[in-house]
Design an enzyme around this catalytic site. Structure first.
Site, PDB file in Angstrom:
ATOM      1  N   LEU A 215     -21.621 -30.998  29.796  1.00 18.54           N
ATOM      2  CA  LEU A 215     -22.094 -30.296  28.985  1.00 18.54           C
ATOM      3  C   LEU A 215     -23.288 -30.764  27.798  1.00 18.54           C
ATOM      4  O   LEU A 215     -24.255 -30.270  27.648  1.00 18.54           O
ATOM      5  CB  LEU A 215     -21.291 -29.090  27.581  1.00 18.54           C
ATOM      6  CG  LEU A 215     -20.085 -27.865  28.596  1.00 18.54           C
ATOM      7  CD1 LEU A 215     -19.391 -28.133  27.180  1.00 18.54           C
ATOM      8  CD2 LEU A 215     -21.233 -27.101  29.445  1.00 18.54           C
ATOM      9  N   SER A 216     -22.846 -32.420  28.393  1.00 11.53           N
ATOM     10  CA  SER A 216     -23.979 -33.085  26.943  1.00 11.53           C
ATOM     11  C   SER A 216     -25.567 -32.851  27.400  1.00 11.53           C
ATOM     12  O   SER A 216     -26.066 -33.189  26.384  1.00 11.53           O
ATOM     13  CB  SER A 216     -23.222 -34.649  27.127  1.00 11.53           C
ATOM     14  OG  SER A 216     -22.143 -34.352  26.640  1.00 11.53           O
TER      15      SER A 216
ATOM     16  N   LYS B 146     -14.052 -44.462  28.050  1.00  7.81           N
ATOM     17  CA  LYS B 146     -14.028 -44.837  26.114  1.00  7.81           C
ATOM     18  C   LYS B 146     -13.203 -45.678  26.024  1.00  7.81           C
ATOM     19  O   LYS B 146     -14.193 -46.609  25.105  1.00  7.81           O
ATOM     20  CB  LYS B 146     -13.362 -43.257  25.221  1.00  7.81           C
ATOM     21  CG  LYS B 146     -14.626 -42.598  26.057  1.00  7.81           C
ATOM     22  CD  LYS B 146     -13.741 -41.139  24.695  1.00  7.81           C
ATOM     23  CE  LYS B 146     -14.524 -39.835  25.505  1.00  7.81           C
ATOM     24  NZ  LYS B 146     -14.153 -38.832  23.733  1.00  7.81           N
TER      25      LYS B 146
ATOM     26  N   ASP C  65     -15.717 -38.784  18.094  1.00  5.87           N
ATOM     27  CA  ASP C  65     -15.275 -37.623  18.224  1.00  5.87           C
ATOM     28  C   ASP C  65     -14.188 -37.235  17.369  1.00  5.87           C
ATOM     29  O   ASP C  65     -14.042 -35.702  16.846  1.00  5.87           O
ATOM     30  CB  ASP C  65     -13.929 -37.886  19.390  1.00  5.87           C
ATOM     31  CG  ASP C  65     -14.548 -38.278  20.566  1.00  5.87           C
ATOM     32  OD1 ASP C  65     -15.470 -37.430  20.783  1.00  5.87           O
ATOM     33  OD2 ASP C  65     -14.373 -39.086  20.867  1.00  5.87           O
TER      34      ASP C  65
ATOM     35  N   GLY D 280      -0.051 -33.245  19.867  1.00 10.54           N
ATOM     36  CA  GLY D 280      -1.014 -34.887  21.053  1.00 10.54           C
ATOM     37  C   GLY D 280      -0.818 -36.180  20.357  1.00 10.54           C
ATOM     38  O   GLY D 280      -0.809 -36.502  18.932  1.00 10.54           O
ATOM     39  N   ALA D 281      -1.069 -37.045  21.232  1.00 11.48           N
ATOM     40  CA  ALA D 281      -1.141 -38.562  20.938  1.00 11.48           C
ATOM     41  C   ALA D 281      -2.352 -38.976  21.834  1.00 11.48           C
ATOM     42  O   ALA D 281      -1.979 -40.144  22.022  1.00 11.48           O
ATOM     43  CB  ALA D 281       0.298 -39.131  20.734  1.00 11.48           C
TER      44      ALA D 281
ATOM     45  N   ALA E 286      -8.254 -37.826  22.344  1.00 16.79           N
ATOM     46  CA  ALA E 286      -8.679 -36.945  21.429  1.00 16.79           C
ATOM     47  C   ALA E 286      -7.940 -37.424  19.907  1.00 16.79           C
ATOM     48  O   ALA E 286      -8.449 -36.896  18.663  1.00 16.79           O
ATOM     49  CB  ALA E 286      -8.984 -35.786  21.292  1.00 16.79           C
TER      50      ALA E 286
ATOM     51  N   ASN F  69       3.999 -35.174  19.978  1.00 15.34           N
ATOM     52  CA  ASN F  69       3.851 -35.306  21.224  1.00 15.34           C
ATOM     53  C   ASN F  69       5.083 -34.600  22.043  1.00 15.34           C
ATOM     54  O   ASN F  69       6.286 -35.397  21.577  1.00 15.34           O
ATOM     55  CB  ASN F  69       3.767 -36.559  20.820  1.00 15.34           C
ATOM     56  CG  ASN F  69       2.643 -37.173  22.382  1.00 15.34           C
ATOM     57  OD1 ASN F  69       1.818 -35.789  23.198  1.00 15.34           O
ATOM     58  ND2 ASN F  69       2.916 -37.669  23.410  1.00 15.34           N
TER      59      ASN F  69
ATOM     60  N   THR G 129       5.814 -36.795  25.089  1.00 17.86           N
ATOM     61  CA  THR G 129       6.617 -38.702  25.513  1.00 17.86           C
ATOM     62  C   THR G 129       6.812 -39.217  23.780  1.00 17.86           C
ATOM     63  O   THR G 129       5.744 -39.660  22.858  1.00 17.86           O
ATOM     64  CB  THR G 129       5.235 -39.145  26.013  1.00 17.86           C
ATOM     65  OG1 THR G 129       5.247 -38.635  27.119  1.00 17.86           O
ATOM     66  CG2 THR G 129       6.331 -40.160  26.596  1.00 17.86           C
TER      67      THR G 129
ATOM     68  N   TYR H 218     -11.691 -25.763  24.739  1.00 17.29           N
ATOM     69  CA  TYR H 218     -12.577 -24.561  24.586  1.00 17.29           C
ATOM     70  C   TYR H 218     -12.882 -24.052  26.748  1.00 17.29           C
ATOM     71  O   TYR H 218     -13.837 -23.197  26.640  1.00 17.29           O
ATOM     72  CB  TYR H 218     -14.133 -25.228  24.174  1.00 17.29           C
ATOM     73  CG  TYR H 218     -14.463 -26.544  25.331  1.00 17.29           C
ATOM     74  CD1 TYR H 218     -15.567 -26.314  25.923  1.00 17.29           C
ATOM     75  CD2 TYR H 218     -14.699 -27.908  24.787  1.00 17.29           C
ATOM     76  CE1 TYR H 218     -16.040 -27.354  26.967  1.00 17.29           C
ATOM     77  CE2 TYR H 218     -14.486 -28.708  25.379  1.00 17.29           C
ATOM     78  CZ  TYR H 218     -15.486 -28.600  26.744  1.00 17.29           C
ATOM     79  OH  TYR H 218     -16.375 -29.812  26.795  1.00 17.29           O
TER      80      TYR H 218
HETATM   81  P1  ATR Z   1      -7.475 -37.379  25.045  1.00 18.80           P
HETATM   82  O1  ATR Z   1      -7.648 -38.041  25.916  1.00 18.80           O
HETATM   83  O2  ATR Z   1      -8.282 -35.631  26.112  1.00 18.80           O
HETATM   84  O3  ATR Z   1      -6.903 -36.699  24.387  1.00 18.80           O
HETATM   85  P2  ATR Z   1      -4.768 -37.895  26.685  1.00 18.80           P
HETATM   86  O4  ATR Z   1      -5.537 -39.032  26.279  1.00 18.80           O
HETATM   87  O5  ATR Z   1      -5.100 -37.820  28.534  1.00 18.80           O
HETATM   88  O6  ATR Z   1      -6.277 -36.891  26.886  1.00 18.80           O
HETATM   89  O7  ATR Z   1      -3.967 -37.101  26.091  1.00 18.80           O
HETATM   90  C1  ATR Z   1      -3.340 -36.005  26.561  1.00 18.80           C
HETATM   91  C2  ATR Z   1      -2.406 -35.399  25.596  1.00 18.80           C
HETATM   92  O8  ATR Z   1      -2.218 -34.432  25.300  1.00 18.80           O
HETATM   93  C3  ATR Z   1      -1.062 -36.382  25.094  1.00 18.80           C
HETATM   94  O9  ATR Z   1      -0.475 -36.240  24.046  1.00 18.80           O
HETATM   95  C4  ATR Z   1      -0.166 -35.813  26.962  1.00 18.80           C
HETATM   96  O10 ATR Z   1       1.223 -35.751  26.122  1.00 18.80           O
HETATM   97  P3  ATR Z   1       2.114 -36.984  27.109  1.00 18.80           P
HETATM   98  O11 ATR Z   1       1.611 -37.795  25.857  1.00 18.80           O
HETATM   99  O12 ATR Z   1       3.062 -36.639  26.727  1.00 18.80           O
HETATM  100  O13 ATR Z   1       1.479 -37.476  28.034  1.00 18.80           O
HETATM  101  C5  ATR Z   1      -0.718 -34.083  25.853  1.00 18.80           C
HETATM  102  N1  ATR Z   1       0.197 -32.727  26.979  1.00 18.80           N
HETATM  103  C6  ATR Z   1      -0.460 -33.017  28.499  1.00 18.80           C
HETATM  104  N2  ATR Z   1      -0.349 -32.821  29.187  1.00 18.80           N
HETATM  105  C7  ATR Z   1       0.834 -31.796  28.490  1.00 18.80           C
HETATM  106  C8  ATR Z   1       1.734 -30.507  27.632  1.00 18.80           C
HETATM  107  N3  ATR Z   1       1.817 -29.895  29.477  1.00 18.80           N
HETATM  108  N4  ATR Z   1       3.263 -30.458  27.377  1.00 18.80           N
HETATM  109  C9  ATR Z   1       2.889 -30.796  26.297  1.00 18.80           C
HETATM  110  N5  ATR Z   1       1.906 -31.983  25.612  1.00 18.80           N
HETATM  111  C10 ATR Z   1       1.230 -32.368  26.864  1.00 18.80           C
END
Ligand code: ATR
Length: 286
Positions: free
Chosen positions: A21-22, A71, A107, A131-132, A135, A154, A156, A228
C-alpha cells in the site's frame, strides 16, 4: 504526476511487494504537498538487499521503506542505524543523505500515534500484547516507556523472554511472560486496559480466527489489531460487539508511513490524504 529530470525517487523494497500500500500512500502525500518526488515498489528478496542498497547510493534514490523479509537484512549495509532500530534489529525506513544511508524503525511510532490519535491514554495502564515477532517488538519498545505493566503472550514459549528482560532492564517496568493459550489470554485480560494483537492470526484467508474468546473482552478494554486485511478482523468485530473501543490496524500502517514521510521530507505528513488513498486502494482491491 509530472515526472521530469528533476524528480526525486523513493521506494519500498520487499518480497512479495506487488500488493504494497506504500506507493499509493506516499505518492498521494507527495502530490498533496506538491513535492517533485515519485515512490515505486521494488521486488527485492533478501539475497538482493546488498545490490539494492548499492543501487540506492548509485542512483541517488532518496529514501526507501523496507518491508518483509528485509528489515533485518539491510542493517549491515547501512552507515548509521538509530537507537530504536538497533534495539529491534529491524529497519523499515532508509534516508539517503548524500550517499550516507541512515536506518530508522517507524513501526512502533506508528502504533503509538494510532493509539494517541484515538485518544487512548497509555500512562499507568496494563497492556497485553499477543505475539513476539518483529511487529510485536517494535510496538513493545515504544509503548513500554508509557504503560505501567506489560503482559507478553506468545505461542512459542521462550521467544518473549529476551524481549521481556531487555524491556525490564531499559524501562524498569513489570513484564510478565506467558505462553499464549485461550486461558492465559482470558486470565491476563481480567484487569487489562489495552490489548494488541501483533500476530498475523485473523489475516485473510483465515479471517474467521481470533486468539481471544469474545467472553474475555470487557467494554472498558481498548483493542488494537495490527491485521488490516480483512478491514475488520474477527477480534475487532468481537471487541466492537462487546462494547470495547477498537483502534483500526490500518492506522498503524498509515502512521508508520507518515513517520517515514517526515524523515524523508522534513515536512508534516498529510495523514488524512494518505488514509483516504489507502482506503481507496483497499476498496478497489488492487
Ligand atoms: P511480524 O514481523 O509481522 O511480527 P513474525 O516475525 O513472523 O511477523 O511474527 C509473527 C507472530 O505471530 C509470532 O509471534 C508468531 O508466533 P510464534 O513466535 O509462535 O511463531 C505469531 N503467530 C503466527 N501464527 C500464529 C498462530 N496461529 N497462533 C498464535 N500465534 C501465531
Amino acid at each position: 504526476m509530472n515526472v521530469s529530470g528533476k524528480t526525486a525517487v523513493y521506494g519500498v523494497i520487499g518480497d512479495p511487494i506487488a500488493h504494497s500500500l506504500s506507493p499509493t500512500m506516499q505518492n498521494a502525500a507527495f502530490h498533496e504537498l506538491k513535492l517533485d518526488n515519485v515512490f515505486l515498489a521494488f521486488k527485492v528478496p533478501t539475497t538482493g538487499v546488498e545490490n539494492a542498497l548499492r543501487g540506492m547510493r548509485g542512483l541517488s534514490i532518496q529514501g526507501l521503506n523496507v518491508t518483509m523479509p528485509n528489515k533485518a537484512a539491510v542493517i549491515p549495509f547501512l552507515d548509521e542505524v538509530d537507537e530504536t532500530a538497533k534495539f529491534l534489529g529491524s529497519v523499515n525506513t532508509i534516508l539517503n543523505e548524500n550517499g550516507n544511508l541512515r536506518g530508522f524503525s517507524t513501526d512502533g511510532a506508528g502504533a503509538h500515534h494510532a493509539l494517541e490519535e484515538n485518544d487512548v491514554d497509555l500512562k499507568g495502564k496494563k497492556l497485553v500484547l499477543l505475539g513476539a515477532g518483529g511487529a510485536a517488538k517494535a510496538i513493545v519498545f515504544i509503548l513500554a516507556k508509557e504503560v505501567n505493566e506489560l503482559v507478553l503472550l506468545n505461542r512459542t514459549a521462550g521467544k518473549t523472554d529476551a524481549l521481556a528482560e531487555s524491556i525490564n532492564l531499559k524501562f524498569h517496568k513489570k513484564v510478565t511472560v506467558k505462553t499464549l493459550s485461550s486461558s492465559t489470554v482470558q486470565e491476563s485480560l481480567q484487569d487489562a486496559d489495552i490489548l494488541i494483537n501483533a500476530t498475523n492470526v485473523g489475516m485473510n484467508p483465515h479471517s474467521n480466527e481470533s486468539l481471544v474468546k469474545p467472553a474475555s473482552i470487557k467494554p472498558s478494554l481498548v483493542v488494537m489489531d495490527i491485521v488490516y486485511n480483512p478491514r475488520e478482523t474477527k477480534l475487532a468485530k468481537d471487541a466492537k460487539d462487546a462494547g470495547a473501543k477498537v483502534v483500526d490496524g490500518l492506522e498503524m500502517l498509515i502512521y508508520q508511513g507518515a513517520a517515514s514521510f517526515e524523515i524523508w521530507t522534513g515536512k508534516a505528513a498529510p495523514v488524512e490524504v494518505m488514509r483516504q488513498a489507502v482506503l481507496k486502494q483497499l476498496e478497489c482491491g488492487r
